[in-house]
Design a protein around this motif. Structure first.
Motif, PDB file in Angstrom:
ATOM      1  N   ALA A   1       0.821  -1.206   0.000  1.00 23.84           N
ATOM      2  CA  ALA A   1       0.000   0.000   0.000  1.00 23.84           C
ATOM      3  C   ALA A   1       0.855   1.255   0.000  1.00 23.84           C
ATOM      4  O   ALA A   1       1.987   1.265   0.493  1.00 23.84           O
ATOM      5  N   TYR A   2       0.289   2.307  -0.557  1.00 24.68           N
ATOM      6  CA  TYR A   2       0.842   3.659  -0.461  1.00 24.68           C
ATOM      7  C   TYR A   2      -0.109   4.445   0.421  1.00 24.68           C
ATOM      8  O   TYR A   2      -1.329   4.336   0.274  1.00 24.68           O
ATOM      9  N   TYR A   3       0.432   5.235   1.311  1.00 23.48           N
ATOM     10  CA  TYR A   3      -0.406   6.020   2.212  1.00 23.48           C
ATOM     11  C   TYR A   3      -0.293   7.490   1.849  1.00 23.48           C
ATOM     12  O   TYR A   3       0.809   8.023   1.766  1.00 23.48           O
ATOM     13  N   LEU A   4      -1.413   8.136   1.629  1.00 24.62           N
ATOM     14  CA  LEU A   4      -1.455   9.563   1.348  1.00 24.62           C
ATOM     15  C   LEU A   4      -2.287  10.234   2.431  1.00 24.62           C
ATOM     16  O   LEU A   4      -3.401   9.795   2.724  1.00 24.62           O
ATOM     17  N   ARG A   5      -1.761  11.275   2.998  1.00 21.62           N
ATOM     18  CA  ARG A   5      -2.493  12.028   4.012  1.00 21.62           C
ATOM     19  C   ARG A   5      -2.959  13.331   3.367  1.00 21.62           C
ATOM     20  O   ARG A   5      -2.137  14.122   2.918  1.00 21.62           O
ATOM     21  N   LEU A   6      -4.258  13.526   3.292  1.00 19.21           N
ATOM     22  CA  LEU A   6      -4.797  14.733   2.684  1.00 19.21           C
ATOM     23  C   LEU A   6      -4.864  15.855   3.710  1.00 19.21           C
ATOM     24  O   LEU A   6      -5.243  15.640   4.856  1.00 19.21           O
ATOM     25  N   GLN A   7      -4.521  17.040   3.265  1.00 21.25           N
ATOM     26  CA  GLN A   7      -4.577  18.218   4.123  1.00 21.25           C
ATOM     27  C   GLN A   7      -5.891  18.958   3.887  1.00 21.25           C
ATOM     28  O   GLN A   7      -6.629  18.667   2.952  1.00 21.25           O
ATOM     29  N   THR A   8      -6.161  19.937   4.717  1.00 21.69           N
ATOM     30  CA  THR A   8      -7.361  20.751   4.539  1.00 21.69           C
ATOM     31  C   THR A   8      -7.189  21.642   3.308  1.00 21.69           C
ATOM     32  O   THR A   8      -6.099  21.748   2.753  1.00 21.69           O
ATOM     33  N   LEU A   9      -8.282  22.285   2.897  1.00 23.80           N
ATOM     34  CA  LEU A   9      -8.249  23.149   1.728  1.00 23.80           C
ATOM     35  C   LEU A   9      -7.344  24.357   1.955  1.00 23.80           C
ATOM     36  O   LEU A   9      -7.333  24.933   3.043  1.00 23.80           O
ATOM     37  N   THR A  10      -6.626  24.764   0.912  1.00 18.47           N
ATOM     38  CA  THR A  10      -5.857  26.004   0.976  1.00 18.47           C
ATOM     39  C   THR A  10      -6.819  27.178   0.818  1.00 18.47           C
ATOM     40  O   THR A  10      -7.976  27.007   0.393  1.00 18.47           O
ATOM     41  N   ARG A  11      -6.348  28.367   1.110  1.00 18.31           N
ATOM     42  CA  ARG A  11      -7.183  29.556   0.959  1.00 18.31           C
ATOM     43  C   ARG A  11      -7.615  29.735  -0.495  1.00 18.31           C
ATOM     44  O   ARG A  11      -8.745  30.074  -0.789  1.00 18.31           O
ATOM     45  N   ARG A  12      -6.706  29.485  -1.440  1.00 18.45           N
ATOM     46  CA  ARG A  12      -7.040  29.627  -2.867  1.00 18.45           C
ATOM     47  C   ARG A  12      -8.091  28.593  -3.283  1.00 18.45           C
ATOM     48  O   ARG A  12      -8.983  28.898  -4.065  1.00 18.45           O
ATOM     49  N   GLU A  13      -7.991  27.387  -2.777  1.00 20.32           N
ATOM     50  CA  GLU A  13      -9.003  26.377  -3.095  1.00 20.32           C
ATOM     51  C   GLU A  13     -10.362  26.807  -2.548  1.00 20.32           C
ATOM     52  O   GLU A  13     -11.386  26.640  -3.214  1.00 20.32           O
ATOM     53  N   GLN A  14     -10.378  27.390  -1.351  1.00 19.19           N
ATOM     54  CA  GLN A  14     -11.627  27.867  -0.773  1.00 19.19           C
ATOM     55  C   GLN A  14     -12.226  28.999  -1.608  1.00 19.19           C
ATOM     56  O   GLN A  14     -13.436  29.161  -1.657  1.00 19.19           O
ATOM     57  N   GLN A  15     -11.372  29.772  -2.279  1.00 21.53           N
ATOM     58  CA  GLN A  15     -11.839  30.882  -3.106  1.00 21.53           C
ATOM     59  C   GLN A  15     -12.239  30.430  -4.506  1.00 21.53           C
ATOM     60  O   GLN A  15     -12.570  31.242  -5.356  1.00 21.53           O
ATOM     61  N   GLY A  16     -12.184  29.124  -4.758  1.00 17.51           N
ATOM     62  CA  GLY A  16     -12.586  28.602  -6.056  1.00 17.51           C
ATOM     63  C   GLY A  16     -11.520  28.716  -7.124  1.00 17.51           C
ATOM     64  O   GLY A  16     -11.812  28.602  -8.313  1.00 17.51           O
ATOM     65  N   LEU A  17     -10.292  28.938  -6.730  1.00 13.32           N
ATOM     66  CA  LEU A  17      -9.212  29.083  -7.701  1.00 13.32           C
ATOM     67  C   LEU A  17      -8.606  27.737  -8.079  1.00 13.32           C
ATOM     68  O   LEU A  17      -7.698  27.673  -8.886  1.00 13.32           O
ATOM     69  N   GLY A  18      -9.078  26.654  -7.477  1.00 15.57           N
ATOM     70  CA  GLY A  18      -8.841  25.305  -7.946  1.00 15.57           C
ATOM     71  C   GLY A  18      -7.485  24.682  -7.759  1.00 15.57           C
ATOM     72  O   GLY A  18      -7.265  23.581  -8.215  1.00 15.57           O
ATOM     73  N   SER A  19      -6.569  25.354  -7.120  1.00 17.65           N
ATOM     74  CA  SER A  19      -5.263  24.726  -6.918  1.00 17.65           C
ATOM     75  C   SER A  19      -4.580  25.370  -5.723  1.00 17.65           C
ATOM     76  O   SER A  19      -5.046  26.362  -5.191  1.00 17.65           O
ATOM     77  N   ALA A  20      -3.460  24.802  -5.377  1.00 17.69           N
ATOM     78  CA  ALA A  20      -2.672  25.392  -4.304  1.00 17.69           C
ATOM     79  C   ALA A  20      -1.886  26.587  -4.826  1.00 17.69           C
ATOM     80  O   ALA A  20      -1.234  27.282  -4.073  1.00 17.69           O
ATOM     81  N   GLY A  21      -1.940  26.804  -6.131  1.00  8.98           N
ATOM     82  CA  GLY A  21      -1.373  27.997  -6.750  1.00  8.98           C
ATOM     83  C   GLY A  21       0.089  28.221  -6.465  1.00  8.98           C
ATOM     84  O   GLY A  21       0.947  27.428  -6.821  1.00  8.98           O
ATOM     85  N   ILE A  22       0.348  29.290  -5.789  1.00 12.45           N
ATOM     86  CA  ILE A  22       1.704  29.757  -5.560  1.00 12.45           C
ATOM     87  C   ILE A  22       2.584  28.730  -4.847  1.00 12.45           C
ATOM     88  O   ILE A  22       3.782  28.671  -5.077  1.00 12.45           O
ATOM     89  N   TRP A  23       2.008  27.904  -4.015  1.00 11.91           N
ATOM     90  CA  TRP A  23       2.816  26.946  -3.255  1.00 11.91           C
ATOM     91  C   TRP A  23       3.570  25.998  -4.173  1.00 11.91           C
ATOM     92  O   TRP A  23       4.709  25.633  -3.908  1.00 11.91           O
ATOM     93  N   THR A  24       2.951  25.615  -5.255  1.00 13.63           N
ATOM     94  CA  THR A  24       3.618  24.743  -6.216  1.00 13.63           C
ATOM     95  C   THR A  24       4.777  25.478  -6.881  1.00 13.63           C
ATOM     96  O   THR A  24       5.848  24.914  -7.100  1.00 13.63           O
ATOM     97  N   ARG A  25       4.567  26.739  -7.197  1.00 16.34           N
ATOM     98  CA  ARG A  25       5.597  27.515  -7.898  1.00 16.34           C
ATOM     99  C   ARG A  25       6.815  27.826  -7.032  1.00 16.34           C
ATOM    100  O   ARG A  25       7.870  28.148  -7.557  1.00 16.34           O
ATOM    101  N   PHE A  26       6.696  27.750  -5.714  1.00 17.35           N
ATOM    102  CA  PHE A  26       7.871  27.975  -4.865  1.00 17.35           C
ATOM    103  C   PHE A  26       8.987  26.987  -5.211  1.00 17.35           C
ATOM    104  O   PHE A  26      10.155  27.308  -5.120  1.00 17.35           O
ATOM    105  N   PHE A  27       8.609  25.766  -5.597  1.00 12.51           N
ATOM    106  CA  PHE A  27       9.610  24.758  -5.934  1.00 12.51           C
ATOM    107  C   PHE A  27      10.253  25.021  -7.288  1.00 12.51           C
ATOM    108  O   PHE A  27      11.332  24.519  -7.573  1.00 12.51           O
ATOM    109  N   GLU A  28       9.582  25.794  -8.126  1.00  8.79           N
ATOM    110  CA  GLU A  28      10.058  26.036  -9.487  1.00  8.79           C
ATOM    111  C   GLU A  28      10.766  27.380  -9.635  1.00  8.79           C
ATOM    112  O   GLU A  28      11.327  27.657 -10.692  1.00  8.79           O
ATOM    113  N   THR A  29      10.711  28.211  -8.605  1.00  5.32           N
ATOM    114  CA  THR A  29      11.213  29.582  -8.686  1.00  5.32           C
ATOM    115  C   THR A  29      12.387  29.775  -7.738  1.00  5.32           C
ATOM    116  O   THR A  29      12.330  29.332  -6.591  1.00  5.32           O
TER     117      THR A  29
END
Length: 174
Positions: free
Chosen positions: A53-81
């Motif tokens: 098995a693989y175990y994934l722990r889901l976190q609560t919604l980010t602020r952007r997800e709560q606003q309907g922006l559909g992703s974690a947005g900027i958090w992903t880009r921190f790894f790319e910038t």
């Protein structure tokens, strides 16, 4: 096959282990098991599905997800910038402004963050969540012997975290 709240039927986990072990060659992704409790900590679950098995722990919604922006947005880009560009990237990020106190009170659980509209509804939801967690999920954990004492500990920790430190009185001991 997707099975929700799998922790409610511990013998099912052993049956899944048998089904996976019998199959040659092994096929990944046959079962998706979800639940609100950590299977690895439950005393009634005798098998961890280690190596199966693989175990994934889901976190609560980010602020952007709560606003309907559909992703974690900027958090992903921190790894790319490069770190030197983080401040500019953050300032350019479109997001609705809101008082941080309201965001903290709302929390990030989907049901309460997206579907409750006032303090009273939110309070009822969180009271129910805590009661369910204490009465159903914690009962199955090895580490908690007394649910009432654990609830008192949770409340004390929440009060300690949520309040500024108090000045020490003259002559008070640590």
């Amino acid at each position: 096959m997707i099975i929700d709240e799998v922790q409610r039927d511990p013998p099912l986990i052993l049956a899944i282990k048998v089904a996976v072990d019998r199959q040659r060659p092994h096929r990944r992704g046959q079962f998706v098991l979800t639940g609100s409790a950590n299977l690895l900590m439950m005393k009634h679950v005798s098998d961890s599905l280690a190596g199966r098995a693989y175990y994934l722990r889901l976190q609560t919604l980010t602020r952007r997800e709560q606003q309907g922006l559909g992703s974690a947005g900027i958090w992903t880009r921190f790894f790319e910038t490069p770190a030197a560009n983080w401040l500019d990237m953050t300032r350019a990020e479109p997001a609705r402004q809101e008082d941080w106190r309201q965001a903290v009170k709302r929390g990030g659980f989907p049901a309460v963050a997206l579907e409750t509209h006032n303090e009273q509804e939110r309070s009822l939801w969180f009271d129910g969540y805590i009661a369910t967690y204490l009465e159903r999920d914690l009962r199955d954990l090895h580490a908690v012997a007394n649910l009432q004492s654990f609830q008192v500990l949770m409340q004390a920790a929440a009060l300690r975290i949520g309040n500024p430190p108090q000045p020490r009185r003259a002559g008070a001991r640590r």
